[in-house]
Design an enzyme around this catalytic site. Structure first.
Site, short mmCIF file in Angstrom:
data_model
loop_
_atom_site.label_atom_id
_atom_site.label_comp_id
_atom_site.label_asym_id
_atom_site.label_seq_id
_atom_site.Cartn_x
_atom_site.Cartn_y
_atom_site.Cartn_z
N GLY A 18 38.95 46.62 40.06
CA GLY A 18 39.22 45.49 40.07
C GLY A 18 38.02 44.57 39.60
N GLN A 20 37.25 41.90 42.29
CA GLN A 20 35.88 41.77 43.48
C GLN A 20 35.54 43.43 43.63
OE1 GLN A 20 38.30 40.94 46.96
NE2 GLN A 20 37.07 38.88 46.88
N LYS A 43 42.01 56.05 37.01
CA LYS A 43 40.95 55.79 35.92
C LYS A 43 39.84 56.63 36.45
CE LYS A 43 42.16 51.33 35.13
NZ LYS A 43 41.61 49.87 34.89
N THR A 97 41.78 42.97 52.12
CA THR A 97 42.37 42.83 51.46
C THR A 97 43.36 41.72 52.34
OG1 THR A 97 42.40 44.92 49.83
CG2 THR A 97 44.95 43.04 50.29
N GLU A 98 43.61 40.73 51.55
CA GLU A 98 44.14 39.14 52.49
C GLU A 98 45.38 39.49 51.95
OE1 GLU A 98 41.99 35.25 51.44
OE2 GLU A 98 42.04 36.30 50.08
N TYR A 159 29.28 33.43 58.11
CA TYR A 159 28.71 33.64 57.24
C TYR A 159 27.66 32.41 57.80
CZ TYR A 159 31.84 36.14 54.35
OH TYR A 159 32.59 36.65 53.40
N GLU A 209 38.77 31.79 67.36
CA GLU A 209 39.46 30.55 66.53
C GLU A 209 40.52 30.83 67.98
OE1 GLU A 209 39.84 32.48 62.50
OE2 GLU A 209 41.08 32.16 63.28
N HIS A 247 45.99 29.81 58.65
CA HIS A 247 46.04 31.90 58.26
C HIS A 247 46.57 32.14 59.80
CE1 HIS A 247 43.23 33.21 60.57
NE2 HIS A 247 41.95 33.23 60.15
#
Lengths: 293, 377, 377, 293
Positions: A18, A20, A43, A97-98, A159, A209, A247
């Site tokens: 893919g 990403q 594949k 993955t989100e 980051y 958070e 989120h």
């Protein structure tokens, strides 16, 4: 030494074909990571960026000795990808993955744990240990070898903060982005002991958070069992209750999960809590300095 | 968040064997009257507004008419109401039952334990937030064996039920567990669960399906009419859209960075309004789309804070400048941009050349955005 | 062992979404002819005997008629057959399909791993026992996550399927897993699973429900017509009934003790016939019931070997003597009894007084039983 | 010392108010076992044979410190009884109940294991360690303190053999009846290491049956890791293939599980294999004698 990854880390990328998967395979290799295999069902036999692709994780592990998986498989297939890696004996799965349904995590998390496989994520930027290996998507440019550990529930904010540590002239031992979803494979409390026992980490930055009680649980651990200096930051001080802030993880409900409660718990545990992300690097410098005395 | 209306939740309940009152949905006073007249709903009955927000009881949205004429009037009254901005478009007409006692049960997620949790209270009928903690029982449920007999017995004991009632409650709890798992629910709540004779009946139904699992439940695709048009566009583009009270629009990537941005804006006296979170991506196309979406929300000023991971800053800047060109001059707004990452200097140069305030330092950038919003009417 | 007939298994398959040929059951040649004439089953069709034992193909129990008359004839022929003592009472008429290839899949229990196992082979259509081990793939399935996508992909790869066929096989495997768990199956076997165009069709169905879980599946209560009357009585009384080739009836408690008893009898030249295993119990009532049941099986001699745990030997002996009184003199048979445990001496005395050979030592007792059987015609 | 039970064993009886539960509560107490609690939902507060009855295992454990459960609950409720004990922290569940669906075992066995609880059975006579404790239904009269360990898949045959050991003048350290069902919580291979490390066991009697490969697996273990003398017996030598001999476990299928294969494997592993149950005691005497030399 480092936490979770090291020079023996051999990464397989699930979903390597893919967009990403391919982009970050290049980035991980540029970081110096041993990306030894890719998996995309159907594949097998092809090659992506010099990495051999297999039809199944079992094949990939058998042929390449991969021991760590970085998962880019789209959300509907993420659970199966993790189960496949767990059953093939992979010890660490970083799920980038989100939007993985938390009900799927309610299955794969206990299953992986029962088989001795650690999950980081989902919806996470992964792990980076400068000079050793990176598994995930944290930009290479923010890293610099050093002795500050970072654990964070955020993505880009990590980051930003890791970058700040570099810019003030320090470096990182290992950085882990745990992911911001309601159910994650590795929490602060799960990660803290690894940094406590890591001889290459002098101080730890904890980026939390609003939402949930993971930071309060971390504070409890820090208070009783963590001996290194902790510098913390909690995002979402200005978020109103009941709103999902981007989120599913970041939400204040039933009066629980407020920034105030988390900040208070961390301060009570002896952590230096930054009011803003840009205050963190200076606090780290001070913490390291006073710890050396 | 896919939140089912009461009648939809009850349809789900019925299909899993949870007893619910006989009932019909009406969308006009005439339809309601006809349902009552034709005996589809026995009289006296209950008429309830079908809205997603709570607090209906206090707002006059639940009525107890005795005749078809009263049903018509009650329906007409209720259909005129509005709850937290949500117009009442449907009412649910239900038989009135002889209630002995009202209980509370729900199944949801315990995040810190990473397990489902069965919540029960003998004090049903009021919002669970108002029930004292000591009256609430919480049992985590392991997903592998699933809900066990002993967990169900514990609830029956807490409720003080007869064996027949316990059997009925056991059936409801089994169904709750199945709905929670099979429908990918975030919350399945029965409040009140009424004791009626030897059994129990679910008088209300709250079912919230997890957004991330919605792809497995196309049957609930229509259940989203509380979204505004902009929210709907954002959802389609997989951009998180949140409406706050202020006037500064915020575009950022990642929930943590977005929240940190809001915190900093507030620190400098700003009031964040709509914010758009692109998730972890720095895809220039998505940045541009978010910008155009934000333009339609009519902010006083916009603060864009993107930390680049993969894409170069100059690429993002170019896309942004291009998107700006698509906004009519009359609708333009001041933009303060902070794009960090590779080729940062080039990005800043491109933005400044296009008249955008581009600043690397978060503090300075936030101050500039607050200042810009303050200057607007 | 609740073994479903093919047509019953296919009914289960259909309800779980496994494609099966269009088909109808007939219990007479006339009925079969009518089904063909009315087009309920398209011609040419397949007519198959519905028996629980295997080997139908070789026994002439599968026919391929082309006309309604041929259907009648084929049905008449097949309904006259008998397989291992089982009379054919029903035939299944099915459409004939253009088969590309025949595969094998089944789900059963791997005892030593204590896990379900998915067995697959590209060599379908013959008994799996005849397929070389190298052509059989075995994948254990963890009950918690259940059958996974990668396990299904592994089967498709082994079979060498097109993507569409793989999808169809994936659906069959999901259904196999669900049937295995939800119907408490010991074995769910599709052999052959035929490739027909872009999909697959189950040409045969073997479903065995676990006896111990039969209480959860009252819908299969009728599915036991291969039991003899005595077996049925034994089942109702929870006594294991096993028919061997010899003439010495054995009553014992516990499978291990029963088998050890058979081994000893054989050692001394005896031939065990019907044996009854009471399970772990030494309940005198059950011992007596087993005795009366054994009397109906007309053994040459009976060897009773009970190790007492809870009950006293004299109590068991008294019950046994009482039961003996209920057997008509003409049907009496020599009985050798060995009852060990509390009050053993008293028990032996009671039995001997009633004319029973009662011996404590297993060797001696077995020899006596073999001798007694030898003396009978 | 002994295996699985000792003087600290505190037994709770699930299903104590049923006939079997009550009868064997008396027997276990007469053996000298500390039966501290009973559980029957809805009968909490009553007393059976001097043993207090509770509505739930959690209550029983909290009030009495029970650490071992003996389960007589009828088959349809056996799974729930085990799960309740596991979740209440009980470390050992002896499931006497017959006819438990193996599909239920496929759930409770891995669940119990993941929580650190050992299951013996189902359909088993349980454990007896003379002079210490008995959990289950093996008749008290067959026991006598000594140094011979016994593990068996059978029920009454175990009593017969244990009794034979007594009658020849020896005694037992611990006897475990594992149960004869297709899926059992503890197999020979699971039990052998406990006897290997038990200083009170000098020799081990292993009683097997046809069906499955548990005896072959045990032989493999004995050959490589078990140092004490092993005396074995396999019931069902004369059983024809394909017939279920009394219960679901004893069946020879697909050419596997024959007595010949088991006997050969055990003999190859150095075990003395008795041809008939009555030969066992003498073989034990010889084994103990030659081991002492």
């Amino acid at each position: 030494m480092s936490v979770l990854v090291d020079r023996d880390t051999r990464v397989l990328v699930q979903g390597i074909t893919g967009h990403q998967g391919t982009v970050h395979t290049i980035q991980m290799k540029q970081f110096g990571t041993a990306v030894v295999a890719g998996v995309t069902p159907g594949k097998g036999g092809s090659v992506v960026e010099g990495v051999p692709v297999f039809d199944s994780v079992r094949d990939a592990v058998a042929k390449t000795g991969a021991n760590t998986s970085c998962i880019f498989v789209p959300a509907p297939g993420a659970k199966d990808a993790v189960l496949e890696s767990v059953d093939a004996g992979v010890r660490l799965c970083v799920v980038v993955t989100e939007h993985v349904p938390f009900h799927d995590m309610l299955v794969m998390y206990p299953y992986a744990r029962s088989k001795g496989t650690r999950i980081i994520g989902p919806n996470c930027p992964g792990i980076g240990a400068p000079g050793k290996a990176k598994v995930g998507i944290i930009p290479n440019v923010v890293f610099r070898p050093g002795r500050v550990g970072v654990i964070s529930r955020s993505g880009t904010l990590t980051y930003e903060i890791v970058n700040g540590i570099k810019e003030i002239g320090l470096g990182q031992s290992t950085c882990i982005g745990l992911g911001g979803d309601p159910v994650i494979g590795t929490t602060f409390v799960d990660a803290l002991p690894m940094f406590e026992s890591d001889p290459d980490t002098d101080a730890l930055v904890l980026v939390g958070e609003i939402g949930g009680t993971a930071e309060e649980d971390a504070a409890e651990y820090v208070r009783h069992q963590f001996t290194k200096p902790v510098i913390a930051y909690i995002a979402g001080r200005s978020a109103p209750p009941g709103k999902r802030m981007g989120h599913a993880g970041a939400i204040i409900t039933r009066g629980k999960g407020t920034a105030e409660s988390k900040v208070a718990a961390l301060e009570a545990a002896g952590a230096r809590v930054a009011r803003f992300p840009y205050d963190i690097p200076q606090l780290v410098v001070e913490a390291v300095r006073s710890a050396r005395r | 968040m896919v939140k089912l209306a009461e009648w939809q939740g009850k349809k789900v309940f019925r299909s899993y064997g949870i007893p619910v009152p006989r009932g019909e949905v009406a969308r006009s006073p005439a339809e309601a009257e006809r349902l009552a007249r034709e005996g589809k709903v026995p009289l006296p009955c209950v008429v309830k507004a079908q809205v997603l927000s709570g607090g209906r009881g206090k707002g006059g949205a639940v009525r107890f008419p005795n005749t078809p004429d009263e049903v018509r009037e009650a329906t007409a009254d209720i259909l005129g109401l509005e709850f937290k901005g949500e117009k009442v478009r449907e009412v649910l007409l239900e038989e009135k039952l002889p209630i002995v006692r009202e209980l509370y049960v729900s199944m949801t997620l315990d995040r810190s334990q990473r397990l489902p949790v069965l919540i029960s209270s003998a004090q049903g009928g009021m919002e669970i937030e108002s029930v004292p903690d000591g009256s609430i029982d919480r049992q985590v449920v392991d997903p592998f064996p699933g809900l066990t007999g002993y967990e169900k017995r514990s609830v029956s004991k807490q409720f003080g039920l007869t064996p027949l009632q316990a059997r009925s409650v056991g059936g409801v709890l089994d169904a709750l567990w199945k709905i929670f798992v099979q429908e990918d629910a975030e919350l399945v709540e029965v409040n009140p669960l009424a004791i009626v004779g030897d059994g129990v009946v679910a008088l209300d139904a709250k079912v919230i399906i997890e957004d991330d699992a919605a792809f497995r439940h196309p049957e609930f695709a229509e259940v989203r009419d509380d979204r505004t048009e902009l929210e709907e566009i954002a959802r389609e583009k997989e951009i998180a859209f949140v409406q706050l009270d202020g006037n500064i629009g915020v575009i950022a990537n990642g929930a943590g960075l977005t929240m940190a941005t809001l915190d900093v804006l507030k620190e400098f006296g700003g009031a964040p309004g709509v914010f758009l979170d692109l998730g972890g991506t720095d895809d220039p196309k998505k940045v541009s789309e978010a910008f155009l979406l934000m333009a339609r929300a009519e902010p006083a000023a916009v603060f864009l804070n993107i930390f680049g991971g993969i894409t170069r800053c100059d690429t993002v800047a170019k896309g942004l400048v291009e998107a700006m060109g698509q906004v009519p001059t009359s609708e333009r707004f001041p933009l303060v941009a902070r794009i960090r990452g590779n080729n940062e200097a080039e990005g800043i140069q491109i933005l400044r050349a296009a008249g955008v305030t581009a600043i690397s330092d978060l503090r300075e950038a936030a101050q500039a955005a607050v200042e810009a919003a303050r200057r607007r009417p």
